[in-house]
Design a protein around this motif. Structure first.
Motif, PDB file in Angstrom:
ATOM      1  N   GLY A 116       0.816  -1.201   0.000  1.00 36.65           N
ATOM      2  CA  GLY A 116       0.000   0.000   0.000  1.00 36.65           C
ATOM      3  C   GLY A 116       0.849   1.251   0.000  1.00 36.65           C
ATOM      4  O   GLY A 116       2.062   1.203   0.222  1.00 36.65           O
ATOM      5  N   PHE A 117       0.197   2.388  -0.250  1.00 36.63           N
ATOM      6  CA  PHE A 117       0.873   3.677  -0.139  1.00 36.63           C
ATOM      7  C   PHE A 117      -0.170   4.769   0.052  1.00 36.63           C
ATOM      8  O   PHE A 117      -1.376   4.539  -0.121  1.00 36.63           O
ATOM      9  N   ILE A 118       0.300   5.948   0.421  1.00 36.51           N
ATOM     10  CA  ILE A 118      -0.582   7.079   0.706  1.00 36.51           C
ATOM     11  C   ILE A 118      -0.028   8.316   0.014  1.00 36.51           C
ATOM     12  O   ILE A 118       1.181   8.557   0.021  1.00 36.51           O
ATOM     13  N   LEU A 119      -0.922   9.088  -0.574  1.00 32.31           N
ATOM     14  CA  LEU A 119      -0.603  10.404  -1.106  1.00 32.31           C
ATOM     15  C   LEU A 119      -1.358  11.436  -0.273  1.00 32.31           C
ATOM     16  O   LEU A 119      -2.467  11.170   0.184  1.00 32.31           O
ATOM     17  N   ALA A 120      -0.762  12.595  -0.079  1.00 34.89           N
ATOM     18  CA  ALA A 120      -1.422  13.591   0.767  1.00 34.89           C
ATOM     19  C   ALA A 120      -0.941  14.989   0.398  1.00 34.89           C
ATOM     20  O   ALA A 120       0.096  15.173  -0.243  1.00 34.89           O
ATOM     21  N   THR A 121      -1.720  15.967   0.825  1.00 33.76           N
ATOM     22  CA  THR A 121      -1.291  17.357   0.713  1.00 33.76           C
ATOM     23  C   THR A 121      -0.233  17.624   1.780  1.00 33.76           C
ATOM     24  O   THR A 121      -0.094  16.875   2.753  1.00 33.76           O
ATOM     25  N   GLU A 122       0.506  18.713   1.602  1.00 31.67           N
ATOM     26  CA  GLU A 122       1.536  19.060   2.577  1.00 31.67           C
ATOM     27  C   GLU A 122       0.948  19.261   3.971  1.00 31.67           C
ATOM     28  O   GLU A 122       1.595  18.988   4.979  1.00 31.67           O
ATOM     29  N   GLU A 123      -0.292  19.723   4.035  1.00 31.67           N
ATOM     30  CA  GLU A 123      -0.954  19.952   5.323  1.00 31.67           C
ATOM     31  C   GLU A 123      -1.028  18.678   6.154  1.00 31.67           C
ATOM     32  O   GLU A 123      -0.840  18.697   7.374  1.00 31.67           O
ATOM     33  N   TYR A 124      -1.292  17.564   5.485  1.00 25.03           N
ATOM     34  CA  TYR A 124      -1.472  16.294   6.200  1.00 25.03           C
ATOM     35  C   TYR A 124      -0.190  15.460   6.255  1.00 25.03           C
ATOM     36  O   TYR A 124      -0.145  14.443   6.948  1.00 25.03           O
ATOM     37  N   ALA A 125       0.847  15.878   5.534  1.00 24.46           N
ATOM     38  CA  ALA A 125       2.075  15.086   5.451  1.00 24.46           C
ATOM     39  C   ALA A 125       2.704  14.772   6.806  1.00 24.46           C
ATOM     40  O   ALA A 125       3.091  13.627   7.061  1.00 24.46           O
ATOM     41  N   PRO A 126       2.846  15.749   7.711  1.00 21.84           N
ATOM     42  CA  PRO A 126       3.492  15.420   8.993  1.00 21.84           C
ATOM     43  C   PRO A 126       2.763  14.335   9.784  1.00 21.84           C
ATOM     44  O   PRO A 126       3.405  13.495  10.428  1.00 21.84           O
ATOM     45  N   SER A 127       1.430  14.330   9.712  1.00 18.72           N
ATOM     46  CA  SER A 127       0.672  13.312  10.439  1.00 18.72           C
ATOM     47  C   SER A 127       0.811  11.951   9.770  1.00 18.72           C
ATOM     48  O   SER A 127       0.998  10.928  10.445  1.00 18.72           O
ATOM     49  N   VAL A 128       0.748  11.915   8.436  1.00 14.67           N
ATOM     50  CA  VAL A 128       0.894  10.651   7.727  1.00 14.67           C
ATOM     51  C   VAL A 128       2.287  10.076   7.953  1.00 14.67           C
ATOM     52  O   VAL A 128       2.463   8.851   8.077  1.00 14.67           O
ATOM     53  N   ASP A 129       3.285  10.930   8.032  1.00 15.33           N
ATOM     54  CA  ASP A 129       4.664  10.487   8.191  1.00 15.33           C
ATOM     55  C   ASP A 129       4.900   9.773   9.519  1.00 15.33           C
ATOM     56  O   ASP A 129       5.929   9.121   9.704  1.00 15.33           O
ATOM     57  N   ARG A 130       3.929   9.879  10.421  1.00 18.42           N
ATOM     58  CA  ARG A 130       4.021   9.184  11.711  1.00 18.42           C
ATOM     59  C   ARG A 130       3.382   7.800  11.650  1.00 18.42           C
ATOM     60  O   ARG A 130       3.158   7.162  12.674  1.00 18.42           O
ATOM     61  N   GLY A 131       3.105   7.321  10.443  1.00 14.03           N
ATOM     62  CA  GLY A 131       2.458   6.015  10.301  1.00 14.03           C
ATOM     63  C   GLY A 131       3.161   4.923  11.067  1.00 14.03           C
ATOM     64  O   GLY A 131       2.537   4.032  11.639  1.00 14.03           O
ATOM     65  N   CYS A 132       4.475   4.937  11.060  1.00 11.18           N
ATOM     66  CA  CYS A 132       5.283   4.074  11.927  1.00 11.18           C
ATOM     67  C   CYS A 132       5.979   4.988  12.925  1.00 11.18           C
ATOM     68  O   CYS A 132       6.704   5.897  12.515  1.00 11.18           O
ATOM     69  N   PRO A 133       5.717   4.844  14.205  1.00 12.64           N
ATOM     70  CA  PRO A 133       5.082   3.709  14.894  1.00 12.64           C
ATOM     71  C   PRO A 133       3.618   3.907  15.269  1.00 12.64           C
ATOM     72  O   PRO A 133       3.089   3.140  16.057  1.00 12.64           O
ATOM     73  N   MET A 134       2.926   4.918  14.724  1.00 12.99           N
ATOM     74  CA  MET A 134       1.544   5.174  15.117  1.00 12.99           C
ATOM     75  C   MET A 134       0.654   3.961  14.851  1.00 12.99           C
ATOM     76  O   MET A 134      -0.144   3.562  15.704  1.00 12.99           O
ATOM     77  N   VAL A 135       0.794   3.357  13.669  1.00 10.84           N
ATOM     78  CA  VAL A 135      -0.013   2.200  13.286  1.00 10.84           C
ATOM     79  C   VAL A 135       0.865   1.037  12.836  1.00 10.84           C
ATOM     80  O   VAL A 135       0.625  -0.121  13.201  1.00 10.84           O
ATOM     81  N   LEU A 136       1.874   1.333  12.062  1.00  4.65           N
ATOM     82  CA  LEU A 136       2.687   0.286  11.441  1.00  4.65           C
ATOM     83  C   LEU A 136       3.874  -0.115  12.295  1.00  4.65           C
ATOM     84  O   LEU A 136       4.358   0.669  13.116  1.00  4.65           O
ATOM     85  N   GLY A 137       4.347  -1.345  12.055  1.00  2.00           N
ATOM     86  CA  GLY A 137       5.642  -1.765  12.573  1.00  2.00           C
ATOM     87  C   GLY A 137       6.702  -1.462  11.533  1.00  2.00           C
ATOM     88  O   GLY A 137       6.564  -0.546  10.716  1.00  2.00           O
ATOM     89  N   GLY A 138       7.761  -2.239  11.529  1.00  3.19           N
ATOM     90  CA  GLY A 138       8.838  -2.008  10.585  1.00  3.19           C
ATOM     91  C   GLY A 138       8.369  -2.148   9.151  1.00  3.19           C
ATOM     92  O   GLY A 138       7.691  -3.110   8.792  1.00  3.19           O
ATOM     93  N   PRO A 139       8.728  -1.192   8.293  1.00  7.61           N
ATOM     94  CA  PRO A 139       8.341  -1.302   6.886  1.00  7.61           C
ATOM     95  C   PRO A 139       9.059  -2.462   6.209  1.00  7.61           C
ATOM     96  O   PRO A 139      10.147  -2.866   6.639  1.00  7.61           O
ATOM     97  N   LEU A 140       8.437  -2.984   5.172  1.00  9.38           N
ATOM     98  CA  LEU A 140       9.026  -4.085   4.406  1.00  9.38           C
ATOM     99  C   LEU A 140       9.902  -3.473   3.318  1.00  9.38           C
ATOM    100  O   LEU A 140       9.429  -3.099   2.243  1.00  9.38           O
ATOM    101  N   SER A 141      11.188  -3.377   3.615  1.00 11.84           N
ATOM    102  CA  SER A 141      12.094  -2.633   2.736  1.00 11.84           C
ATOM    103  C   SER A 141      12.175  -3.246   1.351  1.00 11.84           C
ATOM    104  O   SER A 141      12.289  -2.528   0.344  1.00 11.84           O
ATOM    105  N   HIS A 142      12.135  -4.588   1.275  1.00 18.37           N
ATOM    106  CA  HIS A 142      12.211  -5.228  -0.034  1.00 18.37           C
ATOM    107  C   HIS A 142      10.975  -4.939  -0.872  1.00 18.37           C
ATOM    108  O   HIS A 142      11.058  -4.836  -2.104  1.00 18.37           O
ATOM    109  N   VAL A 143       9.828  -4.776  -0.221  1.00 15.36           N
ATOM    110  CA  VAL A 143       8.603  -4.451  -0.955  1.00 15.36           C
ATOM    111  C   VAL A 143       8.614  -2.978  -1.360  1.00 15.36           C
ATOM    112  O   VAL A 143       8.150  -2.629  -2.451  1.00 15.36           O
ATOM    113  N   MET A 144       9.141  -2.102  -0.497  1.00 11.24           N
ATOM    114  CA  MET A 144       9.273  -0.698  -0.900  1.00 11.24           C
ATOM    115  C   MET A 144      10.162  -0.586  -2.134  1.00 11.24           C
ATOM    116  O   MET A 144       9.901   0.231  -3.022  1.00 11.24           O
ATOM    117  N   ALA A 145      11.207  -1.390  -2.203  1.00  5.70           N
ATOM    118  CA  ALA A 145      12.079  -1.381  -3.382  1.00  5.70           C
ATOM    119  C   ALA A 145      11.305  -1.817  -4.619  1.00  5.70           C
ATOM    120  O   ALA A 145      11.445  -1.229  -5.703  1.00  5.70           O
TER     121      ALA A 145
END
Length: 478
Positions: free
Chosen positions: A281-310
């Motif tokens: 998955g991924f998220i797009l956002a306006t700059e207004e919401y970017a700081p909150s979305v950027d807290r996805g880990c650790p707010m909701v997510l654990g460690g990102p799957l780096s190989h999948v991000m690649a």
């Protein structure tokens, strides 16, 4: 990349796997054989490129990288920073977004991050400001309890499941239906189309904090300019879940008011389905919401799957090509061909057709439930999934519909003639299927009887088309 190089890479990889657990290597080989031999019409599935698939099988899988780019909770993440930065850059450029967050593991994770990000931005932030503190740890216990109650009592308005919405748009058995005071909008009972006037009236009455647009089984396009107008009128954040049609947005099939990115505050998506990337998955956002979305880990997510991000980075790069735009247009054109094929053979479609990648067939006219139809089609090598239709009398489990999608077979090279034939084969199966009974002889919504010889006949006809459009052509496993 040459066919021989791809074949060699996969053959050697399977040899390595077989040296440890041969049953897994065998299952992997069989999965390729099964996918090659079946008509995959599940709207949420596709075929990723060899480059995308290979990217997931690397040592990036071994690395923890909780946190954000340049601000990790683990040391040694410089290469993960590079990968995530490239993926986010491609996503921003591909969709014309101000900000992109590529860590979510799935579409559901993306929606959860989005919900909590909006709550943090709209509720938590003002709460902390009013309390004169910078973070929740500085709140008194009494204020903390009030904040918790406030966060858990916000209103969400989303599309109902039977109208084509998703479980995560406020369906009560889902966590989204439990964390919000939720309400739902549907479609016109006569046409099956979105009624924006009715939606506006409901929004004004309900006054949601979040208005969710997007769908998983609505076979039409959405006017996101109108959705934003409605959100602004009631002071709501507009969140769009474009998981299903992201490829049509990326491929410039959906433009103007049908493109959600210029109108939504937050857009969530998957990277597979019509986008043809890895499962994620991924998220797009306006700059207004970017700081909150950027807290996805650790707010909701654990460690990102780096190989999948690649792998997301590679898929986004592929989607930025003219070739992908041509593919996306064929996906939409093929959906129309499939719909026309059904209609000319007397089948009943929800909304009477399609203008995206989804065709929703009401199988009640065949005297079947969705579950019976799905099972009979699978016997004939046609892979679909049952789906609710508006005001479905059979509920969300048995359903009255079958959802078809064109992205996967379009990836194999199917065109107008093939999809017309697919409609013919589906109608052949359903016409020759009868509802069954349970052990006591009573009518059953699950059992069915497919007439003798039908499955073999349809499978043979399918094989001719599939052989003409091979999956991963040139890939030969030794």
């Amino acid at each position: 990349m040459t066919d021989s190089l791809i074949s060699s890479a996969y053959s050697q990889a399977l040899e390595v796997i077989a040296s440890v657990e041969p049953r897994i290597a065998d299952a992997t080989r069989q999965e390729l054989a099964d996918q090659r031999a079946s008509l995959k019409l599940i709207a949420s599935e596709n075929y990723a490129s060899p480059a995308v698939l290979m990217t997931m099988g690397t040592w990036f899988s071994d690395k923890y990288a909780e946190g954000t780019i340049g601000h990790r909770f683990y040391a040694g993440c410089q290469n993960v920073d590079t990968v995530e930065s490239i993926a986010a850059e491609h996503a921003r450029e591909l969709f014309g977004a101000e900000y992109a967050y590529v860590q979510p593991h799935s579409g559901i994770d993306a929606n959860l991050v989005a919900y909590w990000s909006i709550l943090a931005h709209r509720v938590e932030g003002p709460w902390l400001s009013d309390a004169g503190v910078k973070n929740m740890n500085d709140l008194s216990e009494a204020d903390w309890e009030k904040l918790r109650a406030s966060l858990g009592n916000q209103r969400l308005l989303g599309m109902s499941l039977d109208a084509g919405g998703h479980l995560t748009h406020g369906f009560r058995p889902n966590i989204s239906g439990k964390m919000f005071h939720q309400n739902q909008y549907g479609t016109d009972p006569e046409t099956g189309l979105l009624d924006y006037d009715a939606l506006r009236a409901k929004a004004k009455e309900f006054k949601p904090l979040i208005l969710v647009a997007g769908y998983s089984a609505y076979p039409r396009r959405v006017n996101f300019a109108t959705m934003r107008e409605i959100a602004d009128e009631v002071g709501a954040t507009l969140m769009v879940d474009m998981a299903h049609f992201a490829g049509l947005v990326a491929g410039k099939v959906f433009t103007g008011e049908e493109n959600p990115v210029p109108y939504a505050h937050v857009v969530t998506s998957t990277s597979h389905k019509s986008l043809r990337g890895p499962r994620g998955g991924f998220i797009l956002a306006t700059e207004e919401y970017a700081p909150s979305v950027d807290r996805g880990c650790p707010m909701v997510l654990g460690g990102p799957l780096s190989h999948v991000m690649a792998a997301k980075a590679v898929a986004f790069a592929e989607a930025r090509t003219p070739e992908f735009q041509g593919y996306a247009q064929r996906v939409a054109d093929n959906a129309k061909s499939l719909a026309e094929g059904f209609l000319t053979r007397g089948a009943k479609l929800v909304t009477g057709g399609t203008d995206n990648h989804i065709v929703l067939l009401d199988v009640s006219s065949f005297g079947l439930t969705g579950r019976q139809a799905e099972s009979a089609l699978l016997d004939a090598g046609v892979v679909t999934n049952r789906n609710s239709v508006p005001s479905d009398p059979n509920g969300a489990w048995y359903t009255s519909g079958i959802r078809f999608g064109t992205p996967a077979l379009t990836s194999r090279g199917f065109g107008h003639d093939e999809f017309d034939t697919v409609a013919e084969l589906v109608v052949d199966v359903l016409t020759n299927t009868e509802a069954g009974t349970n052990k006591a002889g009573a009518p059953s919504k699950a059992t069915y009887v497919l007439n003798d010889g039908v499955a073999d006949r349809v499978t043979k006809q399918s094989a001719e088309m599939l052989d003409a459009h091979p999956l991963y052509p040139g890939l030969v496993l030794s």
